[in-house]
Scaffold this motif. Structure first.
Motif, PDB file in Angstrom:
ATOM      1  N   ASP A  72       0.821  -1.212   0.000  1.00 23.23           N
ATOM      2  CA  ASP A  72       0.000   0.000   0.000  1.00 23.23           C
ATOM      3  C   ASP A  72       0.855   1.262   0.000  1.00 23.23           C
ATOM      4  OD1 ASP A  72      -2.123  -1.721   0.137  1.00 23.23           O
ATOM      5  OD2 ASP A  72      -2.802  -1.115   2.139  1.00 23.23           O
ATOM      6  N   HIS A  73       2.060   1.176   0.567  1.00 16.79           N
ATOM      7  CA  HIS A  73       2.903   2.370   0.709  1.00 16.79           C
ATOM      8  C   HIS A  73       4.106   2.405  -0.235  1.00 16.79           C
ATOM      9  CE1 HIS A  73       1.037   4.100   4.337  1.00 16.79           C
ATOM     10  NE2 HIS A  73       0.802   2.846   4.700  1.00 16.79           N
ATOM     11  N   ILE A  74       4.562   1.258  -0.710  1.00 18.87           N
ATOM     12  CA  ILE A  74       5.798   1.189  -1.494  1.00 18.87           C
ATOM     13  C   ILE A  74       5.491   0.889  -2.959  1.00 18.87           C
ATOM     14  CG2 ILE A  74       8.046   0.079  -1.760  1.00 18.87           C
ATOM     15  CD1 ILE A  74       7.806   1.632   0.809  1.00 18.87           C
ATOM     16  N   GLY A  75       6.039   1.706  -3.846  1.00 21.66           N
ATOM     17  CA  GLY A  75       5.881   1.471  -5.276  1.00 21.66           C
ATOM     18  C   GLY A  75       7.186   1.740  -6.007  1.00 21.66           C
ATOM     19  N   THR A  76       7.284   1.241  -7.228  1.00 24.09           N
ATOM     20  CA  THR A  76       8.424   1.563  -8.097  1.00 24.09           C
ATOM     21  C   THR A  76       7.887   2.247  -9.342  1.00 24.09           C
ATOM     22  OG1 THR A  76       8.343  -0.662  -9.068  1.00 24.09           O
ATOM     23  CG2 THR A  76       9.936  -0.283  -7.300  1.00 24.09           C
ATOM     24  N   GLU A  77       8.596   3.301  -9.768  1.00 26.80           N
ATOM     25  CA  GLU A  77       8.152   4.088 -10.910  1.00 26.80           C
ATOM     26  C   GLU A  77       9.223   4.099 -11.989  1.00 26.80           C
ATOM     27  OE1 GLU A  77       5.963   8.190 -10.953  1.00 26.80           O
ATOM     28  OE2 GLU A  77       8.110   8.601 -11.086  1.00 26.80           O
ATOM     29  N   GLN A 112       9.385   4.521  -4.493  1.00 23.89           N
ATOM     30  CA  GLN A 112       8.596   5.577  -3.863  1.00 23.89           C
ATOM     31  C   GLN A 112       7.984   5.107  -2.542  1.00 23.89           C
ATOM     32  OE1 GLN A 112       5.646   6.201  -6.901  1.00 23.89           O
ATOM     33  NE2 GLN A 112       6.845   7.799  -7.917  1.00 23.89           N
ATOM     34  N   TYR A 113       7.828   6.075  -1.628  1.00 25.10           N
ATOM     35  CA  TYR A 113       7.043   5.839  -0.428  1.00 25.10           C
ATOM     36  C   TYR A 113       5.835   6.759  -0.474  1.00 25.10           C
ATOM     37  CZ  TYR A 113       5.538   5.189   4.350  1.00 25.10           C
ATOM     38  OH  TYR A 113       4.785   4.882   5.460  1.00 25.10           O
ATOM     39  N   VAL A 125       7.422  10.482  -1.827  1.00 27.22           N
ATOM     40  CA  VAL A 125       8.814  10.810  -2.124  1.00 27.22           C
ATOM     41  C   VAL A 125       9.444   9.583  -2.769  1.00 27.22           C
ATOM     42  CG1 VAL A 125       9.068  12.539  -0.310  1.00 27.22           C
ATOM     43  CG2 VAL A 125       9.568  10.133   0.193  1.00 27.22           C
ATOM     44  N   GLY A 126      10.530   9.802  -3.495  1.00 32.70           N
ATOM     45  CA  GLY A 126      11.177   8.680  -4.158  1.00 32.70           C
ATOM     46  C   GLY A 126      12.667   8.928  -4.358  1.00 32.70           C
ATOM     47  N   GLY A 159      23.629   7.920 -12.893  1.00 36.31           N
ATOM     48  CA  GLY A 159      23.603   8.692 -11.653  1.00 36.31           C
ATOM     49  C   GLY A 159      22.351   8.395 -10.849  1.00 36.31           C
ATOM     50  N   TYR A 160      22.131   9.214  -9.836  1.00 30.97           N
ATOM     51  CA  TYR A 160      20.993   9.016  -8.941  1.00 30.97           C
ATOM     52  C   TYR A 160      19.878   9.997  -9.287  1.00 30.97           C
ATOM     53  CZ  TYR A 160      22.657  13.139  -6.397  1.00 30.97           C
ATOM     54  OH  TYR A 160      23.054  14.410  -6.052  1.00 30.97           O
ATOM     55  N   ALA A 161      18.690   9.730  -8.744  1.00 28.56           N
ATOM     56  CA  ALA A 161      17.539  10.609  -8.942  1.00 28.56           C
ATOM     57  C   ALA A 161      16.753  10.714  -7.637  1.00 28.56           C
ATOM     58  CB  ALA A 161      16.637  10.069 -10.053  1.00 28.56           C
ATOM     59  N   LEU A 162      16.234  11.903  -7.360  1.00 30.04           N
ATOM     60  CA  LEU A 162      15.378  12.151  -6.203  1.00 30.04           C
ATOM     61  C   LEU A 162      14.079  12.773  -6.687  1.00 30.04           C
ATOM     62  CD1 LEU A 162      18.051  13.802  -3.859  1.00 30.04           C
ATOM     63  CD2 LEU A 162      17.328  11.401  -3.857  1.00 30.04           C
ATOM     64  N   GLN A 163      12.974  12.484  -6.017  1.00 29.62           N
ATOM     65  CA  GLN A 163      11.703  13.058  -6.441  1.00 29.62           C
ATOM     66  C   GLN A 163      10.773  13.261  -5.248  1.00 29.62           C
ATOM     67  OE1 GLN A 163       9.624   8.903  -7.921  1.00 29.62           O
ATOM     68  NE2 GLN A 163       8.983  10.765  -8.920  1.00 29.62           N
ATOM     69  N   ALA A 164       9.816  14.166  -5.453  1.00 27.97           N
ATOM     70  CA  ALA A 164       8.724  14.372  -4.508  1.00 27.97           C
ATOM     71  C   ALA A 164       7.504  14.766  -5.323  1.00 27.97           C
ATOM     72  CB  ALA A 164       9.064  15.458  -3.500  1.00 27.97           C
TER      73      ALA A 164
END
Length: 217
Positions: A72-77, A112-113, A125-126, A159-164
């Motif tokens: 319910d809380h964890i997904g991958t995008e 993502q959470y 956030v992810g 590289g890395y990626a951050l998201q909200a």
């Protein structure tokens, strides 16, 4: 009085159970408009133009992404989009204007959470990884008029990626999405003119805000 009633109704709507509750096994598909805005830092063009450098233009494009909810809380995008950018001369080569252009394909996978999967307004956030492919890179006419026919190649980047972001229900299955990402992208451009080779290191590191619609399956 009307203002108080309207505010109360809005608060009740937000607090009430969502029509489209996200849960494990759901697939979320979004179509978004994105702005890729590099916050680039570039070195000098060596060895031929030690006081010259480059900057990279913003780009607007459509994007499609897919999220699978493992819980319910964890997904991958998975995020898919491609954008075209102009590369402008700065410093001693600023008079040339655009010196090249390139297409960028940066597939990005994030984990993502989702903070409130049962609510109508669902922030998340992810964090994840990005592999950026540069293709169809070309020298500009002004550059080739100045130094001759030039082949342009840019090194791919990992590289890395951050998201909200946040999803806001519009109907039982359709939702509005607002999202922003920071993507770590570093490349080296190689310009080959006859037997001469010039190189410049560029950290693109774009901020990518977006807005779009999504559907839950």
């Amino acid at each position: 009085m009307k203002l108080v009633v309207s505010a109360s109704l809005l608060a009740l709507a937000i607090a009430s159970p969502a029509q489209a509750q996200v849960q494990a096994g759901d697939v979320l598909v979004r179509a978004r408009a994105i702005v890729v805005s590099p916050t680039e830092k570039a070195g000098t063009v060596k060895p031929g133009f030690p006081t010259g450098s480059v900057s990279v233009s913003d780009s607007v494009a459509p994007e499609v992404d897919f999220t699978y909810m493992w819980t319910d809380h964890i997904g991958t995008e998975l995020i898919l989009a491609t954008t075209k950018h102009d590369i402008r001369g700065t410093g001693s080569i600023a008079a040339l204007g655009d010196v090249a252009d390139t297409w960028v394909l940066p597939p990005t996978l994030t984990v993502q959470y989702h903070f409130a999967p049962k609510a109508k307004i669902r922030p998340y956030v992810g964090a994840g990884v990005n592999y950026t492919i540069f293709y169809s890179s070309d020298a500009s006419r002004s550059l080739e008029n100045a130094i001759g026919k030039t082949d342009v190649k840019l090194k791919d980047s990992f590289g890395y990626a951050l998201q909200a972001g946040v999803d806001v229900d519009l109907t039982k299955r359709v939702f509005l999405n607002l999202d922003v990402k920071y993507i770590d992208i570093d490349t080296r451009a190689r310009l080959t003119t006859g037997g001469a080779v010039n190189r410049v290191n560029v950290s693109l590191d774009p901020i990518v805000p977006s807005i779009g619609l999504g559907m839950r399956f």
